[in-house]
Write an enzyme that holds these catalytic residues in place. Structure first.
Site, PDB file in Angstrom:
ATOM      1  N   ASP A 537      -5.074  88.249 -20.165  1.00  0.00           N
ATOM      2  CA  ASP A 537      -3.898  88.115 -21.027  1.00  0.00           C
ATOM      3  C   ASP A 537      -3.501  86.649 -21.123  1.00  0.00           C
ATOM      4  OD1 ASP A 537      -1.916  87.476 -18.839  1.00  0.00           O
ATOM      5  OD2 ASP A 537      -2.518  89.467 -18.162  1.00  0.00           O
ATOM      6  N   GLU A 617     -39.419  85.438 -15.693  1.00  0.00           N
ATOM      7  CA  GLU A 617     -37.951  85.469 -15.832  1.00  0.00           C
ATOM      8  C   GLU A 617     -37.340  84.119 -15.453  1.00  0.00           C
ATOM      9  OE1 GLU A 617     -36.811  90.135 -14.981  1.00  0.00           O
ATOM     10  OE2 GLU A 617     -37.299  88.842 -13.287  1.00  0.00           O
TER      11      GLU A 617
END
Ligand code: DGJ
Length: 731
Positions: A537, A617
């Site tokens: 928020d 990877e």
């Protein structure tokens, strides 16, 4: 001037580049709301209020014979309970033993340069070189009581932002109880709009939902003591036909991290009232003689340019005028966090093994997550004991950090200071510091209790503990977590205190601690977290420039979480990591490349055991880190475009970033489904310079061609395939 008071009409007109907001003091001194929308001149818009003698709409006492004068349908700036207005109101207050009843009238105002501040609360601010910011303070007073309300407005002209807050002052001799005190109320004469809000749950936050506002009261909010995974304190009201690129949109964002309530009431005349502020569910604030109460800030933004225009205004404004940390402008470290890599099972050797791999692939930081302190080998114990578990680690924290620094990596650490485990030294010493109802077994969440941050002693203890942790080693980053709801609210600290104040005082305590960290360690990078994105928020953004966006690290579900978050928050605030597959939350397998593309949407990192990566990877990780670092400024400061929403499109999601000077841009696509004999996919860029020529993987394309002709995308070659291209202007 951003704020204009016209004596003749007694109107206040607030101007930003794209919006106008107006209020008027009427003949009885009532502050009416007359306009908020597309930029217009400072005419008196009160002509829009059509008066009538409507049944069952009573008149204010001093309106005398005028049966058309009713608070029950007049648009007002800060409606209060007690005037015959039976819609939702902003303020409900009463003296002991009395029914709440107020009637506020204008007594004065002040216009000043710069932006007001709200002591103890996060709020937007003007930077020293912002010359376009002004404050308006309007004072209202109850007709009978010495109760004053100061309405505060901050106008950020160039940013298209208007902020609001309210301060209630008791200058009389008797105490008042505030039962409801909203930050703002907004009346729209024409209420035929859509409401967009962002609902969710743990591990699936901020899901987009759009619906026509219906008659009666529609409400979103949280009673959980934190802003919550379930409903975000940000909503949009927009024209029914508004889209990403067209239509009027209003963004309403509460700068607060506790329980809140946003309500929208479509009334009998199809007018719409929206109120926003602290939840009044468990709220009773004692306003003693001479006391005052400050309701947190609400940020308002009107965009005539559709949802993209609205999001971009808010994102820019938050980056510049809400986030306090200097990290808002700095390149964020690309990090590895050990949580999903090891959970509680690690020691210094294991961490150093991960750190060596991290240094090898070009990462900047290792973050040590939960489990390093007290007796914390599971989530059942140890919270509150913020001293390192040297037995588990095999060395001191300083020794570990020095060795990690020696590898060329910075070090970050996890804490959860608002909580306490019953199995902890802290709880054994201070059981009264936990919020529990006397005589009742406490509600537990993740086997932990919530500390009473309304208690000054607890606030002092947390500050001291954090400061000594930061002094003990070279810590560059803190991940501040919070893993349960706040309930059983009873504070043993001060028997005279109204228990209805505790929830808000908890937030004031939290903000005080975060503020003190900012002052003592301005360069510390704080990452927020509440079981993932439960406290994402504007209040937390003031202190924390980035927030762990969700405990769900599956790249495909993250597409929706990131997209929903992007409507009201800057993407650099979205912390996102590449994790292992099958994914730990939902078991999905997604190519490593796609996991990287998805995580690069926000502040980028890894959350897996790097020592288990295959050579292939590892090479891909190195490539991802290089791309991210090369384009860090674009991803963190560029304008974000939602090109294909995962909420609307089954087959792919797409987004792009365009730098402020439109010289560089990126386009990312993740395929979420694939088909035999599939139709081709074309996507149009947005926000480029029409007449510029861009280098697109060696080809020369004009901005106009990319935006109007679009780009034909390669077809997906496997499940959840993805595509990313970065372009730059060559002429
Ligand atoms: C919840 C967080 O969201 C996770 O990332 C992790 O830090 C755990 N808490 C640790 O307990």
């Amino acid at each position: 001037m951003a704020i204009l008071f016209q004596e003749k009409d007694r109107t206040f007109t607030l101007q930003t580049e794209k919006s106008t907001y107006q209020m008027k003091v009427d003949r009885l001194g009532v502050l009416l709301h007359t306009y908020f929308g597309a930029a217009t001149d400072a005419s008196d818009y009160s002509y829009r209020i059509v008066k009538g003698d409507h049944g069952y709409c009573s008149q204010l006492g001093d309106a005398v014979e005028d049966r058309t004068y009713s608070m029950d349908y007049y648009p007002q700036e800060y409606p209060v309970y007690g005037t015959g207005d039976f819609r939702i109101t902003a303020l409900r207050a009463a003296k002991a033993g009395c029914v709440p009843s107020l009637d506020l009238r204008y007594v004065g105002h002040e216009i000043r340069d710069g932006k007001y501040a709200l002591p103890g609360l996060p709020a937007m601010f003007a930077n020293p070189d912002d010359r376009d910011v002004q404050t308006l303070e309007i004072t209202l007073k109850d007709v009978r009581e010495e109760l004053y309300v100061k309405l505060l407005y901050g106008v950020f002209e160039k940013r298209n932002i208007i902020t609001r807050a309210a301060v209630i002052e008791n200058r009389g001799s008797a105490a008042f109880a505030l039962h409801r005190c909203m930050s703002m109320s907004l009346d729209f004469l024409e209420g035929g709009m859509d409401l967009i809000h962002f609902y969710g749950k743990h591990a699936m936050e901020r899901q987009f939902e759009r619906e026509a506002v219906r008659h009666g009261i529609t409400e979103i909010g949280s009673q959980r003591g934190y802003s919550s995974h379930h409903h975000n304190p940000f909503v949009i009201l927009c024209d029914r036909d508004a889209s990403e690129d067209f239509g009027g949109c209003y963004g309403i964002s509460l700068v607060y991290s506790g329980s809140y309530r946003i309500q929208a009431e479509l009334d009998q005349f199809d007018s719409l009232r929206v109120t926003c502020g602290i939840s009044d569910e468990e709220f009773v604030w004692n306003l003693e003689k001479g006391g005052s109460f400050t309701a947190p800030e609400t940020v308002l933004c009107y965009s005539p340019d559709g949802l993209t225009g609205l999001s971009q205004c808010i994102q820019r404004a938050y980056l510049r005028n809400l986030i306090r940390s200097p990290w808002k402008d700095r390149k964020r470290p690309v990090l590895v966090n050990n949580w999903e890599g090891t959970y509680f099972d690690f020691n210094a050797d294991k961490l150093l093994q991960i750190a060596e791999q991290a240094a090898d692939i070009g990462l900047d930081m290792l973050v040590l997550d939960d489990g390093w302190f007290g007796r914390r080998d599971s989530d059942k114990s140890g919270l509150g004991d913020w001293y390192v578990n040297e037995k588990k680690l095999g060395c001191t924290l300083k020794e570990l950090v020095d060795r990690i620094n020696g590898l060329g990596l910075q070090f970050g650490i996890w804490v959860e200071p608002e909580m306490v485990s019953e199995d902890s030294d802290l709880y054994r010493a201070h059981p009264e510091w936990a919020l529990t109802i006397p005589g009742r077994a406490p509600n537990r969440g993740r086997d932990q209790l919530v500390l009473d941050l309304s208690n000054r002693e607890v606030v002092a203890y947390i500050k001291e503990t954090l400061h000594s942790l930061l002094d003990s080693a070279n810590i560059a980053y803190i991940k501040w977590d919070m893993n349960r709801t706040v309930d059983n609210v009873y504070s043993a600290a001060d028997p005279k205190m109204s228990q209805g104040e505790i929830r808000h005082r908890f937030l004031l305590g939290l903000y005080e601690i975060l503020g003190s960290l900012r002052e003592s360690h301005p360069d510390l990078l704080l990452e927020g977290c509440a079981g993932g994105g439960g406290r994402f928020d504007a209040g937390m953004l003031y202190y924390e420039p980035q927030i762990w966006c969700s405990d769900n690290t599956d790249a495909i579900e993250r597409l929706r979480i990131h997209c929903g978050t992007s409507f009201g928050y800057p993407m650099s605030a979205v912390s996102a990591h590449v994790s292992a597959c099958p994914n730990h939350q939902n078991g999905r397998v997604v190519p490593f490349k796609t996991r990287g593309i998805c995580a690069m949407q926000g502040s980028f990192g890894y959350e897996l055991d790097l020592s288990r990566l295959s050579e292939e990877e590892k090479a891909e990780a190195k490539r991802q880190i290089r791309i991210y670092k090369d384009h860090c400024e674009l991803f963190q400061q560029g304008d974000y475009y939602r090109l294909a929403s995962p909420f609307e499109n089954r087959d792919y999601a797409a987004w792009s970033y365009v730098s402020q000077d439109r010289g560089t841009a990126s386009l990312s696509v993740v395929y979420t489904d694939q088909h035999a004999n599939a139709k081709p996919i074309r996507i149009r860029w947005k926000g480029l310079a029409e007449d510029a020529v861009y280098d697109v993987d060696g080809a020369r394309c004009t901005g106009a061609a990319l935006m109007h002709g679009g780009m034909v995308l390669p077809m997906p070659a496997c499940n959840y395939d993805s595509f990313m291209v970065c372009i730059h202007r060559i002429s």
